[in-house]
Design an enzyme around this catalytic site. Structure first.
Site, mmCIF file in Angstrom:
data_model
loop_
_atom_site.group_PDB
_atom_site.id
_atom_site.type_symbol
_atom_site.label_atom_id
_atom_site.label_comp_id
_atom_site.label_asym_id
_atom_site.label_seq_id
_atom_site.Cartn_x
_atom_site.Cartn_y
_atom_site.Cartn_z
ATOM 1 N N LYS A 1 1.999 5.945 -7.367
ATOM 2 C CA LYS A 1 1.507 7.040 -7.625
ATOM 3 C C LYS A 1 2.707 8.349 -8.575
ATOM 4 O O LYS A 1 3.075 8.498 -7.694
ATOM 5 C CB LYS A 1 0.451 8.202 -7.523
ATOM 6 N N GLY B 1 6.500 10.923 -2.166
ATOM 7 C CA GLY B 1 5.857 11.446 -3.029
ATOM 8 C C GLY B 1 5.166 10.726 -4.292
ATOM 9 O O GLY B 1 4.396 10.793 -4.576
ATOM 10 N N ASP C 1 -3.973 9.459 -0.729
ATOM 11 C CA ASP C 1 -4.070 9.190 -1.416
ATOM 12 C C ASP C 1 -4.928 7.334 -1.768
ATOM 13 O O ASP C 1 -4.501 7.184 -3.489
ATOM 14 C CB ASP C 1 -2.767 9.032 -2.841
HETATM 15 P P1 ATP Z 1 2.659 10.152 -0.477
HETATM 16 O O1 ATP Z 1 2.933 10.492 -1.688
HETATM 17 O O2 ATP Z 1 1.698 10.001 0.281
HETATM 18 O O3 ATP Z 1 2.470 11.677 0.578
HETATM 19 P P2 ATP Z 1 4.760 9.661 0.944
HETATM 20 O O4 ATP Z 1 5.993 8.921 0.189
HETATM 21 O O5 ATP Z 1 5.855 10.795 1.355
HETATM 22 O O6 ATP Z 1 3.260 9.333 0.300
HETATM 23 P P3 ATP Z 1 4.805 7.145 2.168
HETATM 24 O O7 ATP Z 1 6.375 7.118 1.849
HETATM 25 O O8 ATP Z 1 3.804 6.396 1.831
HETATM 26 O O9 ATP Z 1 5.019 8.452 2.220
HETATM 27 O O10 ATP Z 1 4.622 6.698 4.132
HETATM 28 C C1 ATP Z 1 5.149 7.859 5.244
HETATM 29 C C2 ATP Z 1 5.550 7.694 6.457
HETATM 30 O O11 ATP Z 1 4.062 6.709 6.555
HETATM 31 C C3 ATP Z 1 6.061 6.794 7.190
HETATM 32 O O12 ATP Z 1 7.217 7.461 7.356
HETATM 33 C C4 ATP Z 1 5.766 5.046 7.445
HETATM 34 O O13 ATP Z 1 5.783 5.502 8.433
HETATM 35 C C5 ATP Z 1 4.491 5.813 7.583
HETATM 36 N N1 ATP Z 1 3.242 4.536 6.900
HETATM 37 C C6 ATP Z 1 2.732 3.775 7.296
HETATM 38 N N2 ATP Z 1 1.967 2.785 6.605
HETATM 39 C C7 ATP Z 1 2.691 2.511 5.777
HETATM 40 C C8 ATP Z 1 3.313 1.518 4.775
HETATM 41 N N3 ATP Z 1 2.203 0.362 4.874
HETATM 42 N N4 ATP Z 1 4.161 1.837 3.741
HETATM 43 C C9 ATP Z 1 5.626 3.299 4.465
HETATM 44 N N5 ATP Z 1 5.032 3.458 4.865
HETATM 45 C C10 ATP Z 1 3.753 3.480 5.811
#
Ligand code: ATP
Length: 289
Positions: free
Chosen positions: A11, A100, A138
């Site tokens: 997203k 993100g 999310d």
């Molecule tokens: P958001 O936009 O929801 O804030 P993000 O892109 O900042 O997400 P993600 O890439 O979803 O962050 O993941 C961040 C943390 O979540 C990582 O440090 C990881 O260890 C943990 N995590 C748990 N499950 C998963 C998964 N299936 N895929 C990726 N990261 C995961």
């Protein structure tokens, strides 16, 4: 039994606003969310290992309960009152981590959709969405995806008209930004600007891409953090290639630009790729269920 395969789409935030602080420590948010075509591949297989674990092509992603996909599978089984003799979730990650772009949340949502197929659609799409609320920030949005307004902690969702056809160029700098750290920083200063969310909703209703892009805004870009200089630099590069609008998504660190013209988008992506490893073009994805 056959393996179940699902696409877990990323997203982006077309806008991100913080509208208040809550007693439970969370923030009240108002975000226009959009599913994009960058995705992880999920495969769910029953086995007799006696455990529920995830396996990924990225070694640093946990395979146990810390993985949102594992939590989603367990939560689903609890909800329908079923047990399994073992379950393996394979995750091929293409969504950059800590960008993100809701990678973990989207994997969890794809697992909920996949588990529901495995168990003959025992839950309705609305019930799946409700179940997702407590899995990841999310995840509720990622269950149905498409274009939506997310409020509260992100779990109060209103479906919106489909995003106009366009091309996104997404670019993630090498560093990631910790979500709790960024919330702490944003709490320390009053917000100077807010996105015109109503204006965006109005432009979406009219299908007016330029008017949407003109109003895209993420309050986290206001945080006093040296990493925002890189974010600004990427935005400037996207502007040089004629982007209609460009902002950071979620708590970063990925930045995206919107293009009407495919060639311009490809040229921008090729140029940015010379300096940033994670750089993709993507398109809007419509509602998944
Ligand atoms: P958001 O936009 O929801 O804030 P993000 O892109 O900042 O997400 P993600 O890439 O979803 O962050 O993941 C961040 C943390 O979540 C990582 O440090 C990881 O260890 C943990 N995590 C748990 N499950 C998963 C998964 N299936 N895929 C990726 N990261 C995961």
């Amino acid at each position: 039994m056959k393996d179940i395969k699902e696409k877990a789409y990323a997203k982006i935030n077309i806008s991100l606003d913080i509208t208040g602080c809550r007693d439970d420590g969370y923030h009240d948010m108002m975000m226009v969310m959009q599913t994009v075509s960058i995705c992880d591949d999920i495969k769910i297989s029953l086995n007799d290992s006696g455990t529920i674990r995830a396996y990924s092509n990225l070694r640093f992603i946990p395979g146990d309960d810390r993985n949102l996909a594992v939590r989603a599978a367990k939560r689903y089984l609890e909800e329908i009152g079923e047990r399994v003799s073992g379950l393996r979730i394979d995750i091929r990650k293409d969504i950059p981590v800590g960008a993100g772009m809701g990678g973990g949340s989207s994997d969890a949502a794809a697992v909920l959709r996949g588990m529901n197929r495995l168990f003959d659609d025992r839950l309705s799409p609305d019930e799946l969405q409700k179940l997702a609320e407590n899995v990841g920030s999310d995840t509720a949005f990622c269950v149905k995806g498409g274009t939506a307004l997310a409020e509260g902690r992100g779990e109060i969702l209103t479906e919106l008209p489909d995003f106009p056809d366009c091309f996104f160029v997404v670019c993630k700098p090498e560093f990631s930004i910790s979500t709790p750290e960024l919330f702490k920083k944003i709490d320390a200063v009053p917000l100077r600007h807010h996105p015109d969310t109503c204006g965006i909703l109005d432009a979406l209703n009219k299908g007016n891409l330029k008017e949407i892009c003109r109003r895209m805004y993420n309050v986290f870009e206001d945080v006093d953090d040296r990493r925002m200089r890189t974010v600004a630099e990427i935005k400037n590069r996207l502007l040089d290639f004629g982007t209609l609008g460009s902002i950071m998504t979620g708590t970063g660190s990925a930045v995206f630009g919107v293009f009407e013209d495919k060639n311009k988008a490809q040229l921008a992506a090729e140029s940015l790729k010379q300096d940033y490893r994670f750089c993709f073009t993507a398109m809007p994805v419509k509602k998944l269920m």
